[in-house]
Design a protein around this motif. Structure first.
Motif, PDB file in Angstrom:
ATOM      1  N   MET A   1      99.169  44.946  16.152  1.00 43.91           N
ATOM      2  CA  MET A   1      99.871  46.198  16.259  1.00 43.91           C
ATOM      3  C   MET A   1     100.131  46.458  17.740  1.00 43.91           C
ATOM      4  O   MET A   1      99.255  46.307  18.578  1.00 43.91           O
ATOM      5  N   ALA A   2     101.355  46.846  18.056  1.00 44.14           N
ATOM      6  CA  ALA A   2     101.729  47.174  19.429  1.00 44.14           C
ATOM      7  C   ALA A   2     101.883  48.685  19.549  1.00 44.14           C
ATOM      8  O   ALA A   2     102.613  49.295  18.776  1.00 44.14           O
ATOM      9  N   ALA A   3     101.189  49.280  20.509  1.00 44.24           N
ATOM     10  CA  ALA A   3     101.272  50.722  20.746  1.00 44.24           C
ATOM     11  C   ALA A   3     100.688  51.028  22.119  1.00 44.24           C
ATOM     12  O   ALA A   3     100.011  50.192  22.727  1.00 44.24           O
ATOM     13  N   ASP A   4     100.917  52.231  22.600  1.00 45.92           N
ATOM     14  CA  ASP A   4     100.382  52.674  23.894  1.00 45.92           C
ATOM     15  C   ASP A   4      98.985  53.253  23.677  1.00 45.92           C
ATOM     16  O   ASP A   4      98.807  54.460  23.586  1.00 45.92           O
ATOM     17  N   PHE A   5      97.977  52.394  23.609  1.00 48.75           N
ATOM     18  CA  PHE A   5      96.606  52.826  23.340  1.00 48.75           C
ATOM     19  C   PHE A   5      95.940  53.483  24.544  1.00 48.75           C
ATOM     20  O   PHE A   5      94.982  54.232  24.394  1.00 48.75           O
ATOM     21  N   LEU A   6      96.409  53.204  25.756  1.00 52.16           N
ATOM     22  CA  LEU A   6      95.781  53.722  26.970  1.00 52.16           C
ATOM     23  C   LEU A   6      96.551  54.883  27.584  1.00 52.16           C
ATOM     24  O   LEU A   6      96.197  55.358  28.657  1.00 52.16           O
ATOM     25  N   ASN A   7      97.610  55.322  26.930  1.00 50.02           N
ATOM     26  CA  ASN A   7      98.414  56.454  27.397  1.00 50.02           C
ATOM     27  C   ASN A   7      98.921  56.267  28.831  1.00 50.02           C
ATOM     28  O   ASN A   7      98.885  57.177  29.639  1.00 50.02           O
ATOM     29  N   ASN A   8      99.395  55.036  29.112  1.00 50.42           N
ATOM     30  CA  ASN A   8      99.925  54.766  30.444  1.00 50.42           C
ATOM     31  C   ASN A   8     101.400  54.368  30.409  1.00 50.42           C
ATOM     32  O   ASN A   8     101.933  53.877  31.392  1.00 50.42           O
ATOM     33  N   LEU A  10     102.827  52.008  28.595  1.00 53.71           N
ATOM     34  CA  LEU A  10     103.067  50.593  28.333  1.00 53.71           C
ATOM     35  C   LEU A  10     102.577  50.238  26.928  1.00 53.71           C
ATOM     36  O   LEU A  10     101.527  50.715  26.503  1.00 53.71           O
ATOM     37  N   PRO A  11     103.297  49.382  26.207  1.00 59.09           N
ATOM     38  CA  PRO A  11     102.793  48.955  24.903  1.00 59.09           C
ATOM     39  C   PRO A  11     101.688  47.911  25.070  1.00 59.09           C
ATOM     40  O   PRO A  11     101.818  46.982  25.859  1.00 59.09           O
ATOM     41  N   HIS A  12     100.595  48.090  24.362  1.00 56.33           N
ATOM     42  CA  HIS A  12      99.469  47.164  24.370  1.00 56.33           C
ATOM     43  C   HIS A  12      99.379  46.526  22.994  1.00 56.33           C
ATOM     44  O   HIS A  12      99.969  47.012  22.028  1.00 56.33           O
ATOM     45  N   LEU A  13      98.622  45.457  22.878  1.00 55.36           N
ATOM     46  CA  LEU A  13      98.557  44.717  21.635  1.00 55.36           C
ATOM     47  C   LEU A  13      97.140  44.737  21.082  1.00 55.36           C
ATOM     48  O   LEU A  13      96.190  44.349  21.758  1.00 55.36           O
ATOM     49  N   LEU A  22      88.154  42.260  16.377  1.00 59.04           N
ATOM     50  CA  LEU A  22      89.185  43.147  16.902  1.00 59.04           C
ATOM     51  C   LEU A  22      89.230  43.050  18.422  1.00 59.04           C
ATOM     52  O   LEU A  22      88.203  43.172  19.088  1.00 59.04           O
ATOM     53  N   GLN A  23      90.431  42.826  18.960  1.00 58.72           N
ATOM     54  CA  GLN A  23      90.602  42.701  20.409  1.00 58.72           C
ATOM     55  C   GLN A  23      91.804  43.522  20.865  1.00 58.72           C
ATOM     56  O   GLN A  23      92.834  43.554  20.185  1.00 58.72           O
ATOM     57  N   LEU A  24      91.668  44.150  22.018  1.00 58.95           N
ATOM     58  CA  LEU A  24      92.765  44.885  22.638  1.00 58.95           C
ATOM     59  C   LEU A  24      93.240  44.086  23.843  1.00 58.95           C
ATOM     60  O   LEU A  24      92.474  43.822  24.771  1.00 58.95           O
ATOM     61  N   HIS A  25      94.494  43.690  23.821  1.00 58.42           N
ATOM     62  CA  HIS A  25      95.113  42.988  24.947  1.00 58.42           C
ATOM     63  C   HIS A  25      95.953  44.010  25.694  1.00 58.42           C
ATOM     64  O   HIS A  25      96.957  44.496  25.177  1.00 58.42           O
TER      65      HIS A  25
END
Length: 142
Positions: A1-8, A10-13, A22-25
């Motif tokens: 899933m691609a989304a802005d998890f860090l609210n910066n 940018l899309p993260h994966l 589970l890993q956050l790239h």
């Protein structure tokens, strides 16, 4: 899933596999910019007949395009999703080195064209269909 998890902006994966879990790239950025777009069709009932609008609530089938002086990006809002129970992710349109697009153009499924200016980059923009020229019907029904 691609989304802005860090609210910066940018899309993260976010990925999962049986071997690693589970890993956050995180996206480290490359100097390019973009906008996050959520399309919303009409959720209205027209009076006095009580007829509902023709565009679906998720804007599926709409085509979004951002344009700058020397760059453009186009995406169609399709029906692909991550699976059962998953929310629809926003559309991500890149603007290259330009911080903000000159114009965002939408062609809704009922062929209504819409142009938006001053779209803020790096944050979610919710855009509802707005037929600004209501004096003529964009679609001819026979």
């Amino acid at each position: 899933m691609a989304a802005d998890f860090l609210n910066n902006g940018l899309p993260h994966l976010l990925v999962w596999s049986e071997s690693t879990g589970l890993q956050l790239h995180t996206n480290q950025g490359n100097g390019n910019h973009g906008i996050f777009l959520q399309l919303i069709g009409h959720r209205k009932v027209h009076n006095p007949g009580g007829e509902s609008s023709r565009t679906n609530a998720d804007g599926i089938g709409a085509v979004a395009r951002v344009q700058t002086a020397d760059h453009h990006a186009t995406v169609e809002n399709g029906t692909v999703s991550a699976g059962l129970g998953a929310s629809r992710l926003p559309l991500v349109l890149g603007t290259g080195r330009h911080v903000q697009p000159d114009v965002l153009r939408i062609r809704w499924p009922d062929t209504v064209p819409q142009a938006e200016f001053n779209v803020r980059p790096g944050q979610l923009t919710q855009l509802e269909e707005d037929n600004r020229k209501v004096t003529s019907c964009p679609t001819l029904f026979t």
